[in-house]
Design a protein around this motif. Structure first.
Motif, PDB file in Angstrom:
ATOM      1  N   MET A  53       0.842  -1.215   0.000  1.00  0.00           N
ATOM      2  CA  MET A  53       0.000   0.000   0.000  1.00  0.00           C
ATOM      3  C   MET A  53       0.861   1.242   0.000  1.00  0.00           C
ATOM      4  O   MET A  53       0.809   2.084  -0.874  1.00  0.00           O
ATOM      5  CB  MET A  53      -0.874  -0.061   1.247  1.00  0.00           C
ATOM      6  CG  MET A  53      -1.699   1.150   1.507  1.00  0.00           C
ATOM      7  SD  MET A  53      -3.096   1.352   0.467  1.00  0.00           S
ATOM      8  CE  MET A  53      -3.824   2.736   1.305  1.00  0.00           C
ATOM      9  N   LYS A  70       3.118   1.425  -3.198  1.00  0.00           N
ATOM     10  CA  LYS A  70       2.370   1.813  -4.394  1.00  0.00           C
ATOM     11  C   LYS A  70       2.165   3.307  -4.442  1.00  0.00           C
ATOM     12  O   LYS A  70       2.312   3.964  -5.447  1.00  0.00           O
ATOM     13  CB  LYS A  70       0.988   1.169  -4.343  1.00  0.00           C
ATOM     14  CG  LYS A  70       0.930  -0.200  -4.952  1.00  0.00           C
ATOM     15  CD  LYS A  70      -0.510  -0.612  -4.998  1.00  0.00           C
ATOM     16  CE  LYS A  70      -0.633  -2.119  -5.081  1.00  0.00           C
ATOM     17  NZ  LYS A  70      -1.978  -2.552  -4.778  1.00  0.00           N
ATOM     18  N   TYR A  71       1.839   3.816  -3.309  1.00  0.00           N
ATOM     19  CA  TYR A  71       1.498   5.200  -3.164  1.00  0.00           C
ATOM     20  C   TYR A  71       2.693   6.078  -3.531  1.00  0.00           C
ATOM     21  O   TYR A  71       2.597   7.077  -4.221  1.00  0.00           O
ATOM     22  CB  TYR A  71       1.044   5.360  -1.727  1.00  0.00           C
ATOM     23  CG  TYR A  71       1.071   6.723  -1.156  1.00  0.00           C
ATOM     24  CD1 TYR A  71       1.905   6.994  -0.081  1.00  0.00           C
ATOM     25  CD2 TYR A  71       0.266   7.720  -1.660  1.00  0.00           C
ATOM     26  CE1 TYR A  71       1.930   8.247   0.469  1.00  0.00           C
ATOM     27  CE2 TYR A  71       0.300   8.978  -1.109  1.00  0.00           C
ATOM     28  CZ  TYR A  71       1.136   9.244  -0.041  1.00  0.00           C
ATOM     29  OH  TYR A  71       1.174  10.476   0.499  1.00  0.00           O
ATOM     30  N   ILE A 129       5.075   5.278  -5.586  1.00  0.00           N
ATOM     31  CA  ILE A 129       5.336   5.194  -7.020  1.00  0.00           C
ATOM     32  C   ILE A 129       4.473   6.194  -7.774  1.00  0.00           C
ATOM     33  O   ILE A 129       4.930   6.905  -8.640  1.00  0.00           O
ATOM     34  CB  ILE A 129       5.075   3.767  -7.533  1.00  0.00           C
ATOM     35  CG1 ILE A 129       6.121   2.840  -6.933  1.00  0.00           C
ATOM     36  CG2 ILE A 129       5.124   3.706  -9.040  1.00  0.00           C
ATOM     37  CD1 ILE A 129       5.704   1.403  -6.915  1.00  0.00           C
ATOM     38  N   VAL A 130       3.224   6.268  -7.393  1.00  0.00           N
ATOM     39  CA  VAL A 130       2.316   7.192  -8.067  1.00  0.00           C
ATOM     40  C   VAL A 130       2.827   8.615  -7.950  1.00  0.00           C
ATOM     41  O   VAL A 130       2.834   9.389  -8.891  1.00  0.00           O
ATOM     42  CB  VAL A 130       0.899   7.073  -7.477  1.00  0.00           C
ATOM     43  CG1 VAL A 130       0.028   8.207  -7.964  1.00  0.00           C
ATOM     44  CG2 VAL A 130       0.302   5.747  -7.879  1.00  0.00           C
ATOM     45  N   LEU A 131       3.330   8.931  -6.789  1.00  0.00           N
ATOM     46  CA  LEU A 131       3.857  10.262  -6.566  1.00  0.00           C
ATOM     47  C   LEU A 131       4.989  10.577  -7.524  1.00  0.00           C
ATOM     48  O   LEU A 131       5.101  11.656  -8.058  1.00  0.00           O
ATOM     49  CB  LEU A 131       4.434  10.338  -5.144  1.00  0.00           C
ATOM     50  CG  LEU A 131       3.553  10.981  -4.104  1.00  0.00           C
ATOM     51  CD1 LEU A 131       4.339  11.157  -2.831  1.00  0.00           C
ATOM     52  CD2 LEU A 131       3.036  12.307  -4.597  1.00  0.00           C
ATOM     53  N   LEU A 142       5.532   9.356 -10.381  1.00  0.00           N
ATOM     54  CA  LEU A 142       5.149   9.391 -11.784  1.00  0.00           C
ATOM     55  C   LEU A 142       4.850  10.790 -12.265  1.00  0.00           C
ATOM     56  O   LEU A 142       5.100  11.141 -13.394  1.00  0.00           O
ATOM     57  CB  LEU A 142       3.916   8.511 -12.021  1.00  0.00           C
ATOM     58  CG  LEU A 142       4.205   7.023 -12.034  1.00  0.00           C
ATOM     59  CD1 LEU A 142       2.905   6.266 -12.130  1.00  0.00           C
ATOM     60  CD2 LEU A 142       5.101   6.667 -13.191  1.00  0.00           C
ATOM     61  N   LYS A 155       7.769  -5.817  -8.486  1.00  0.00           N
ATOM     62  CA  LYS A 155       7.073  -6.210  -9.707  1.00  0.00           C
ATOM     63  C   LYS A 155       8.062  -6.661 -10.784  1.00  0.00           C
ATOM     64  O   LYS A 155       7.645  -6.890 -11.916  1.00  0.00           O
ATOM     65  CB  LYS A 155       6.280  -5.015 -10.247  1.00  0.00           C
ATOM     66  CG  LYS A 155       5.385  -4.359  -9.229  1.00  0.00           C
ATOM     67  CD  LYS A 155       3.953  -4.803  -9.426  1.00  0.00           C
ATOM     68  CE  LYS A 155       3.097  -4.218  -8.313  1.00  0.00           C
ATOM     69  NZ  LYS A 155       1.768  -4.770  -8.304  1.00  0.00           N
ATOM     70  N   ARG A 158      10.168  -4.930 -12.479  1.00  0.00           N
ATOM     71  CA  ARG A 158       9.798  -4.105 -13.615  1.00  0.00           C
ATOM     72  C   ARG A 158      10.511  -2.755 -13.530  1.00  0.00           C
ATOM     73  O   ARG A 158      10.648  -2.184 -12.453  1.00  0.00           O
ATOM     74  CB  ARG A 158       8.284  -3.897 -13.541  1.00  0.00           C
ATOM     75  CG  ARG A 158       7.667  -3.119 -14.645  1.00  0.00           C
ATOM     76  CD  ARG A 158       6.170  -3.322 -14.608  1.00  0.00           C
ATOM     77  NE  ARG A 158       5.561  -2.567 -13.520  1.00  0.00           N
ATOM     78  CZ  ARG A 158       4.337  -2.805 -13.042  1.00  0.00           C
ATOM     79  NH1 ARG A 158       3.597  -3.773 -13.512  1.00  0.00           N
ATOM     80  NH2 ARG A 158       3.871  -2.069 -12.079  1.00  0.00           N
ATOM     81  N   GLU A 166       9.911   0.961 -14.842  1.00  0.00           N
ATOM     82  CA  GLU A 166       8.781   1.728 -15.375  1.00  0.00           C
ATOM     83  C   GLU A 166       9.272   3.075 -15.904  1.00  0.00           C
ATOM     84  O   GLU A 166       9.963   3.801 -15.203  1.00  0.00           O
ATOM     85  CB  GLU A 166       7.751   1.967 -14.276  1.00  0.00           C
ATOM     86  CG  GLU A 166       7.229   0.685 -13.670  1.00  0.00           C
ATOM     87  CD  GLU A 166       6.271   0.891 -12.499  1.00  0.00           C
ATOM     88  OE1 GLU A 166       5.559  -0.050 -12.166  1.00  0.00           O
ATOM     89  OE2 GLU A 166       6.250   2.022 -11.931  1.00  0.00           O
TER      90      GLU A 166
END
Lengths: 167, 756
Positions: free
Chosen positions: A1, A4-5, A7-9, A11, A38, A40, A42
């Motif tokens: 949680m 993820k949060y 990562i969004v920031l 982006l 992941k 990965r 990005e």
């Protein structure tokens, strides 16, 4: 949680210079994150639509009409081809195959999403970014990275095309 | 009175005892050092210039305020074939300052393009591993364009040569005797220079070459211009490196411009010999345009422009212009130009809105340009003062966006097939509104652009935003709304400079000097001050400094002085620092009413020292996380179930008062956390289970005692389902994910894409 949060920031990056300014600024912003969970890498590239439109036309001698009603069907293919040439990653001394996922329009900026699978521990990470440097001699390509919990930003230009990160 | 003093001194002793005791217990804990006043609300005496007789503490020009004046008489010739500009000027310089001047500084901006210019030398270089032959030749073999001024002479009034020294883009005229206060001096300069193709060599001035061989000239910084001498800078003779724009003195201009006879021209000032340069048919159309307020009238038609574009006259024609109280002069000339115009009705004046463009700019320009000019004059005049010049001209010049008094260059043309995208259309409209808007800032409210880009760009971008929305309520504005600045403000601090930075030393020029100040003003207007207070203060600033030279302090002080809103915290955070806004909901506790005290609350009286009064009975508020929380109390509060309250109400209120009493059922204590350094009001939206909402606004001053957390209690009659901070994205909060309670799950963009 929480991860993820974060990562969004990352982006969402700098606001790009827009065209209403006195003189035209040529700039793109690319965020590159390694997400071990992941397996990965990005990549999110933000490029001015009109600049990229000119770049594609120059390269492929074709009017692409990016992000308009007239956008040609092979636009995605051309962008993919263009970005694969313009953004190159060499990880642990091995070139990485990038996979173009999709694009998105935000105001006058095109956001392009790319990724690459990677699961090994990263010790060296070389980034080539020559987006639109063939078109505009003062093109600036800003690259933000978040790799192995290290955040770095570099400015790549026509004469400074790549950067090597070591961990 | 006495008692309380005694009590507090006892308390002080008690406290100091405890702290001593603590020190003994934990030896490693050191007493903290003192500190200066670091409160975010401290007044700005430490950064702002001290007010004086030139500039007052209210932000207005003071009783000793002065400004210099420079009048110009010029003869200019543009040689299209050889791309050269020849000029001579007679400058009358008035020393209105209280000091005698031993020398004068004149700006030679074109020297930025001279062969010995230092501008190219201050950028970093690196070998490029691969070069095209074209780039290789350009980089290593060509000697580059020589666009510097060639000064032929500098003479005094009697025709005697004067001594001068050129330091890059600045020329010092050494006066034989100092110019006394109140005196004037007259000198003449003759010069020429090579005009650059701005699409190749860059620049705000130069020409565009069309495939048909014709040139479209946009000519500026073409003459030696007086530098500003003022009470704040002395001579503003900071070199022109290419980015930080201009600082210029007001004056009156008489300019004769000679160009090929088949050219059409627009320039700063009123055309004195229109009958000599227009055909009689064009004169008729011009007269019609002066009385047409609803749509542009074509004065030079597309057919006329296309016919002219086929020739190349060997004859010459001289256009004569006069301009009063302007700080600069711009010229645009080409045989390709069409021209349209309309009159604009303002409260007290009827200036002309004019566009001049090649046929390549149509159909777009004929449809929109002059209308956008008219809208700009209307909206800006409403927020500042009635447009004081006789006209405003928009010139179509590709890859440009640049402003001069009464005239500006703007990009945006359709494709060769006449079609255009919304991006081109709105890009063109945005740039026209922006550049025409610059007539107000900095052409009339004449701030120092060399020092502060934001003072004209920021204020102008703010009014541009308001104008765009008045022109078209769906205008895709990109600077103004708070949310649009977030990605800049949350970026890497290494690439962000405070707005209050010199024009040459700014990273991310557009966001720093245009977007962020414009957004700041928008936040003040929409969220902190409100339209009425803001608009009055902003207008006061514009009117106070109309045809004068303001500094940042003059702006900041006027905004407070005219509104009674203390904004020092805002200027300090938004303009002087790179602080960002991040306010979060830290914790929400739901409290329930009980008549049974918890163990802790049983001792409440003792702990708080309430021995002799306030004996109760009490209603107790207990939150769920308390170990003694009684689940039976977890329900909506009903006054009628609590006898003591019911009795109190019955006894103490009249029937009329009772009818007005609220009936709260749910109690929430919300803790806010300020993670960013920038202060902002807390905007809270409570969303209830039934979908309705309730908004609360806590002024910025809620942070004045505690800069990191604050708490508020909400007693509501409906159950709160969600608490959302800054629900309309008004404050440029850089992390909106922490603005919500309960926390929402956030998904990675790439995870979303993966699913598709």
């Amino acid at each position: 949680m929480k991860n993820k949060y974060k990562i969004v920031l990352l982006l969402t990056v700098f606001t790009l210079m827009t065209s209403f300014a006195i003189h035209k600024f040529y700039v793109s912003v690319t965020q590159i994150d390694y997400v071990p969970k992941k397996q990965r890498i990005e990549i999110t590239s933000r490029i001015f639509i009109d600049d990229l439109d000119k770049g594609l036309k120059n390269k492929y001698s074709k009017n692409v009409y990016l992000a308009t009603k007239k956008e040609i069907p092979e636009a995605d293919k051309l962008i993919q081809q263009y970005l694969e040439e313009k953004i190159r990653l060499v990880v642990n001394n091995k070139p990485l195959k990038l996979q173009y996922i999709s694009k998105e329009v935000e105001d006058d900026v095109l956001i392009c999403y790319l990724k690459a699978s990677y699961s090994e521990k990263i010790t060296t990470f070389e980034i080539f970014n020559t987006i639109l440097t063939e078109m505009f001699s003062d093109q600036k390509n800003i690259v933000h990275t978040d790799i192995n919990s290290n955040k770095k930003s570099v400015l790549l230009t026509y004469s400074e095309r790549s950067t090597l990160l070591e961990f | 009175m006495k008692k309380s003093i005694l009590f507090s001194s006892l308390l002080a002793i008690a406290i100091s005892f405890t702290s001593v005791a603590q020190e003994v217990k934990t030896e490693e804990k050191k007493r903290e050092q003192g500190h200066y006043n670091e409160n975010k609300f401290r007044q700005m005496y430490d950064i702002m210039a001290t007010p004086n007789m030139f500039r007052t503490a209210s932000g207005a020009p003071g009783p000793a305020y002065y400004q210099q004046k420079a009048d110009y008489k010029m003869d200019i010739e543009i040689d299209e074939k050889n791309q050269k500009l020849y000029g001579n000027e007679t400058v009358t310089y008035y020393n209105n300052s209280p000091e005698a001047l031993e020398y004068l500084w004149v700006q030679l901006d074109q020297n930025m393009r001279a062969q010995n210019s230092k501008t190219p030398l201050v950028s970093n270089q690196r070998i490029a591993p691969a070069l095209t032959p074209e780039k290789f030749a350009k980089e290593f073999m060509e000697s580059g364009f020589d666009g510097g001024f060639n000064i032929e002479y500098l003479k005094d009034k009697s025709g005697k040569p004067m001594s001068y020294t050129v330091n890059q883009t600045m020329m010092r005229i050494n006066l034989a005797t100092p110019l006394k206060p109140g005196d004037k001096t007259v000198f003449s300069i003759k010069w020429w220079y090579n005009i650059n193709n701005y699409q190749i060599d860059g620049g705000r001035s130069g020409f565009e070459l069309f495939p048909d061989g014709n040139k479209l000239f946009v000519i500026a910084q073409f003459f030696p211009r007086m530098a500003v001498y003022s009470d704040v800078e002395g001579w503003q003779n900071m070199q022109f490196w290419g980015r930080g724009e201009f600082a210029l003195t007001f004056g009156d201009y008489e300019v004769n411009i000679t160009v090929p006879a088949d050219h059409m021209m627009e320039a700063t000032g009123e055309l004195q010999n229109r009958k000599e340069v227009y055909t009689s048919e064009q004169m008729k159309r011009w007269n019609l345009a002066q009385n047409t307020f609803d749509k542009p009238v074509l004065i030079v038609t597309q057919a006329e422009a296309e016919a002219a574009a086929k020739g190349f006259s060997d004859k010459k024609k001289t256009w004569k212009y006069k301009a009063e109280n302007v700080r600069d002069f711009g010229i645009s000339t080409s045989r390709k130009f069409m021209l349209d115009a309309m009159a604009v009705q303002l409260k007290t004046v009827k200036p002309m809105a004019i566009s001049i463009y090649p046929p390549e700019a149509n159909p777009l320009w004929g449809e929109y340009s002059t209308r956008a000019v008219a809208q700009t004059l209307k909206t800006y005049s409403k927020h500042t003062f009635d447009y004081p010049y006789p006209k405003a001209v928009s010139v179509s010049a590709e890859d440009q966006g640049m402003e001069y008094p009464m005239i500006c260059w703007n990009y945006g043309r359709p494709d060769t097939d006449g079609t255009y995208t919304d991006r081109i259309k709105y890009g063109m409209l945005g740039v026209i509104i922006h550049e025409v808007g610059h007539n107000y800032f900095p052409m009339i409210v004449n701030s120092d652009e060399r020092q502060w880009t934001w003072m004209d760009e920021g204020l102008n971008t703010f009014l541009e935003y308001l104008t765009e929305l008045e022109f078209d309520k769906n205008f895709p504005t990109d600077r103004g709304p708070a949310a649009k600045i977030v990605s800049y403000m949350k970026g890497n601090q290494n690439y962000i400079a405070p707005i209050m930075s010199n024009s040459e030393n700014i990273f991310q020029f557009g966001s720093n000097a245009y977007g962020k100040p414009a957004t700041g003003l928008n936040i003040l207007r929409e969220t902190i001050m409100g339209h009425e207070l803001f608009d009055h203060a902003f207008k006061t600033y514009a009117q106070r400094w109309k045809f004068k030279h303001p500094t940042p302090e003059d702006f900041f002080r006027t905004m407070e002085d005219a509104s009674a809103v203390d904004l020092d915290w805002f200027w300090r955070g938004w303009f002087y620092s790179t602080d960002y806004v991040d306010i979060a909901v830290k914790e929400v506790k739901e409290y329930y009413v009980s008549t049974e005290p918890t163990e802790k609350l049983k001792n409440y009286k003792v702990r708080t020292g309430r021995f002799t009064y306030d004996n109760g009975p009490f209603l107790y508020l207990v939150d769920e996380s308390n170990v003694e929380f009684n689940p039976a109390t977890k329900k909506a509060f009903n006054m009628n179930e609590v006898q003591m309250l019911e009795e109190y109400v019955a006894k103490n209120y009249t029937a009329e008062e009772k009818a007005k009493l609220k009936a709260p059922k749910f109690f929430y204590e919300v803790e806010f956390e300020k993670l960013g350094g920038m202060i902002m009001p807390i905007l809270v939206e409570l969303q209830f289970e039934d979908g309705s909402t309730e908004n609360h606004e806590f002024p910025a001053q809620i942070w004045r005692m505690n800069n990191s957390t604050s708490k508020r209690v909400f007693a509501t009659d409906k159950k709160v389902a969600k608490i959302q901070l800054d629900s309309k994205l008004e404050t440029a909060d850089i992390d909106v994910e922490n603005n919500v309670w309960p926390k929402a799950e956030v998904k990675s963009k790439f995870d979303e894409l993966e699913k598709i």
